[in-house]
Structure formats: structure tokens, C-alpha cells
Design a protein around this motif. Sequence first.
Motif, PDB file in Angstrom:
ATOM      1  N   LEU A 106      24.741  18.345  29.536  1.00 22.29           N
ATOM      2  CA  LEU A 106      23.714  18.937  28.672  1.00 22.29           C
ATOM      3  C   LEU A 106      22.703  17.885  28.225  1.00 22.29           C
ATOM      4  N   TRP A 116      17.014  25.990  28.515  1.00 26.99           N
ATOM      5  CA  TRP A 116      18.336  26.585  28.352  1.00 26.99           C
ATOM      6  C   TRP A 116      19.325  25.561  27.799  1.00 26.99           C
ATOM      7  N   ALA A 117      19.239  24.304  28.239  1.00 24.59           N
ATOM      8  CA  ALA A 117      20.147  23.268  27.748  1.00 24.59           C
ATOM      9  C   ALA A 117      19.859  22.955  26.276  1.00 24.59           C
ATOM     10  N   VAL A 119      18.641  25.010  24.073  1.00 23.26           N
ATOM     11  CA  VAL A 119      19.129  26.139  23.280  1.00 23.26           C
ATOM     12  C   VAL A 119      20.660  26.107  23.165  1.00 23.26           C
ATOM     13  N   ILE A 120      21.354  25.805  24.243  1.00 26.64           N
ATOM     14  CA  ILE A 120      22.821  25.729  24.205  1.00 26.64           C
ATOM     15  C   ILE A 120      23.282  24.636  23.244  1.00 26.64           C
ATOM     16  N   VAL A 121      22.650  23.482  23.311  1.00 28.38           N
ATOM     17  CA  VAL A 121      23.019  22.381  22.415  1.00 28.38           C
ATOM     18  C   VAL A 121      22.778  22.780  20.959  1.00 28.38           C
ATOM     19  N   LEU A 123      22.783  25.832  19.742  1.00 26.31           N
ATOM     20  CA  LEU A 123      23.785  26.843  19.379  1.00 26.31           C
ATOM     21  C   LEU A 123      25.130  26.198  19.040  1.00 26.31           C
ATOM     22  N   PHE A 124      25.551  25.223  19.852  1.00 29.74           N
ATOM     23  CA  PHE A 124      26.804  24.529  19.558  1.00 29.74           C
ATOM     24  C   PHE A 124      26.713  23.800  18.221  1.00 29.74           C
TER      25      PHE A 124
END
Length: 179
Positions: A106, A116-117, A119-121, A123-124
Amino acid sequence: MNGETGAARTPRKRPAFEPAVRLLRPTGYDPDMKRPASIVAGTGLVLLSAVAGVLVLLGVGLTWNDLVASADADFEGFEPTPEGRAAGLAAVVVAAAVGVIADLILALFVFLGRNWARVIVMLFAVFSISGYFVAWWAQGQEITLGGAFVSVAVDILLLLALSSRSAAAYARRLEHPAS
């Protein structure tokens, strides 16, 4: 001063509140956009998280027998075999290693500007902060410098860096505006 007034040199401030429609508007197609400091900082924080994961993994590996022994004391009749201890350690190491590798992947994609990466980071980070809050609220868990404080601080800094306008613009720089 060449006829300039003080007000003419002051940059115009953005409003404190902006409608979602304006914030979601495409930033414009700019494949040559320079990587902003917020992306570099966010990547560094994700890498710091991966390093912290490795350090925690080393700590768990070095103290595994003590951790299992304390579990023995907490649960009467719980006496794992040496094979069970080894299997438990292997499961923990594999799970943690997958998490560290995911962090590294990531971090690479955030650095390359993949939205997308990013956003994922984020969110985590939100889930992590929320988890610590729930543990504090419901269970009275203390947030100490040696415990959760550093993790929460890194997650907050990560959110601030990756949710900035410059990070969002960089991550969305390859999107073509709707025609």
C-alpha cells in the motif's frame, strides 16, 4: 511598494465549509503533476507503520513462551504442547507478516499516486482510531505513550496527510473530466 496594497498581496482564503459537490469535482487531468509533500509524508507514515509491525512481531517472537505462560496462568487447565506453542507462534508470525507486506504494498501504491490505495490506507486508519476509541470508552483501556498513543498519533497524521487537497489531487491526476 509600487502601488500595491497589503490586501493585494494577501492570498484569498478558502471558506471553512465547502459543499460536497465542489469537493468531489474532478481535479483535472495532469499526468505530469509533481508529487506533493503530503503524499511523501503519507507514504513515510505507512512505512513507519510497517516498521512498527516488524518490531512488534520481533517482540512477540522473543517473548512468545512468556506470553503463553501468562495465558496458562489466566486459564486453568490450558497447557499447550510444545507443538501447539510452535503452531501458535507460526500462525501469529504469518498473520503479522501478511499485514506488514500489505502495508509495504500500500505504501508503494500511495507513493505512485493510486487513489484506491490512498482510500484503503485512510479507511484502515479510521478503523484503527475507532477501535482504540471503543476500547477506551467501553473497556476503560488507558491510552499510554508506550501503548496506543503512538499508533493513534500516526493514524491521525496519516489521515491528515492523505486527506489533504494536494494528496487527493495527485491521486486523481490521471482522471479525465466528464465530457
